[in-house]
Design an enzyme around this catalytic site. Sequence first.
Site, PDB file in Angstrom:
ATOM      1  N   VAL A 269       0.837  -1.208   0.000  1.00 25.15           N
ATOM      2  CA  VAL A 269       0.000   0.000   0.000  1.00 25.15           C
ATOM      3  C   VAL A 269       0.868   1.251   0.000  1.00 25.15           C
ATOM      4  O   VAL A 269       0.593   2.221  -0.719  1.00 25.15           O
ATOM      5  CB  VAL A 269      -0.965  -0.005   1.203  1.00 25.15           C
ATOM      6  CG1 VAL A 269      -1.691   1.339   1.324  1.00 25.15           C
ATOM      7  CG2 VAL A 269      -1.982  -1.135   1.070  1.00 25.15           C
ATOM      8  N   GLU A 293       6.177   3.781   7.692  1.00 30.29           N
ATOM      9  CA  GLU A 293       6.740   2.574   8.325  1.00 30.29           C
ATOM     10  C   GLU A 293       5.857   1.429   7.885  1.00 30.29           C
ATOM     11  O   GLU A 293       4.630   1.479   8.043  1.00 30.29           O
ATOM     12  CB  GLU A 293       6.761   2.737   9.845  1.00 30.29           C
ATOM     13  CG  GLU A 293       7.513   1.616  10.555  1.00 30.29           C
ATOM     14  CD  GLU A 293       6.577   0.577  11.136  1.00 30.29           C
ATOM     15  OE1 GLU A 293       6.642  -0.589  10.653  1.00 30.29           O
ATOM     16  OE2 GLU A 293       5.798   0.901  12.029  1.00 30.29           O
ATOM     17  N   CYS A 327       4.461  -5.201  13.759  1.00 32.80           N
ATOM     18  CA  CYS A 327       5.395  -5.095  12.636  1.00 32.80           C
ATOM     19  C   CYS A 327       6.809  -5.450  13.073  1.00 32.80           C
ATOM     20  O   CYS A 327       7.661  -5.754  12.245  1.00 32.80           O
ATOM     21  CB  CYS A 327       5.344  -3.701  12.025  1.00 32.80           C
ATOM     22  SG  CYS A 327       5.325  -2.372  13.234  1.00 32.80           S
TER      23      CYS A 327
END
Length: 543
Positions: A269, A293, A327
């Site tokens: 994205v 990020e 993440c």
Amino acid sequence: MFNGIFHIRKPENEPVLGYAPGSRERAELKAALQEMIDNPVEVPCVIGGRDVTTGDLVEMRAPHDLSQVLGTYHRAGPKEADLAIDAANEAKVAWSSMQWSSRATVLLKAAELLAGKYRQTLNAATMLCMSKTCHQAEIDSACELIDFWRFNPYFMTEVYDDQPISTKDFLNYMEHRPLEGFVFAITPFNFTSIAGNLPTAPALMGNAVVWKPASTAVLPAYYIMKVLAEAGLPDGVINMVPGPGPVIGPPVLNHLDLGGVHFTGSTYVFSTIWLAIGSDIRKYYSYPRIVGETGGKDFIFAHASTDIDALVAAAVRGAFEYQGQKCSAPSRMYVPDSIWPEVKERMLDEITTIKVGDVRDFSNFVNAVIDKASFDKIAEYIEFAGQDPNMEIICGGTYDDSDGYFVQPTVVESRDPRSKLMCEEIFGPVFTVYAYPEKEYEETLELCNTTSPYALTGAIFAQDRFAIVKAVKGLRGAAGNFYINDKPTGAVVGQQPFGGSRASGTNDKAGSWINLERWVSPRAIKETFLPPTDYRYPFLEES
């Protein structure tokens, strides 16, 4: 105008509450959870300080209990996106010219409201909407967001304090102006603290923001807006428009007033956003700042000298806390073949004690993954591992979405160091281990460095200092946040500024002054006391 030098004290990190049985915070959180379950809410868009309804209602359900409806939200469309841009542009005029200390006090007050009155409300919303344990919610929606709102005003003073050198003949100074245009903040489902920081960091520096929270995390976003409103944030400075990215994104990214994008989410994205902006860059008034990020294929690397107990604890916590949906969560591990049998035995013994279930049962260590799409993706990886002759599922490997999106903690042993599960981001409770020949330590460091396109977090476990030094050097580019004898998750604001490079983002380090610097456009000013009155220089004289 306030004629005085305004100082913000250097903050301390918010203490993490323990939620032990019989504690006050445990009772308060239990009550907040029940209150939220008993009273589903209808979440509007918030544009220009007004509640805006669209009639396009979307249910919010708890991922761990699909029968539990937490409420509904009004899905925004292109019309609401345009209204949010107009509101941001209007609000920015007064907000950007406001004295910086007044902007700072809004966040400082928001931090105190969150530390007290709203702490368990936001924790409960995070637990129910995002399926987090009480501890994971506490370190996220309470402590980390409080830290962002306390530290960023302090970091702002460091940015503003960056001034050039002057002489006796002239005065030089730097004005750190907000960006031209508005900032588009796009936040993920997995951290309420990120959801609260991405719109407020640019706003603190004088920008106005259009904020699209993740569709699976609208409930905590709604309460963040309530905290900010009570803290005195003026109408229109941050405008919340929940809705699908492919619907909200185009009218915002195509607007000529776009000044910047603050993003956390998937690599795909983010690259799509960058492509959309760069493909027609000349339409904007200025080059938009792009800060992001994204994903990670985070690792733990063990040397033969490692403390095995510490390694196992870090692996279990890092891989399976919040179902591996951080993440920064490690999803691959490199272990010397000489110690792998012992590591394997101890790790499997620990994992058998893990309970999986509803967040309201505080004895559960693992809860549900966020939604059906995520559940299906993780299941595909597990099925792939079960069919690949180079892999063996040695723990877990089962999943069930009949009541909630539950995936059992899964460990896969891979005989191929570049297998699909060693290379690709999974974002779930699936941990893949490669046992490398002990004598090939340095070669395997290079293997780790080159296996994944990501470079977010990683960790080395060793007692031998030579081994640690070699790992720090050999994995220099492999992680923006690198840990020695600790799990590669849990970065703390002000202590470990967070961000990665390569396919993991722009590495602009949330939790430090570095990120705030991206939301200003400096203007250097020189004031000469006695300017020249003749254009001629001495070299022009003939003799």
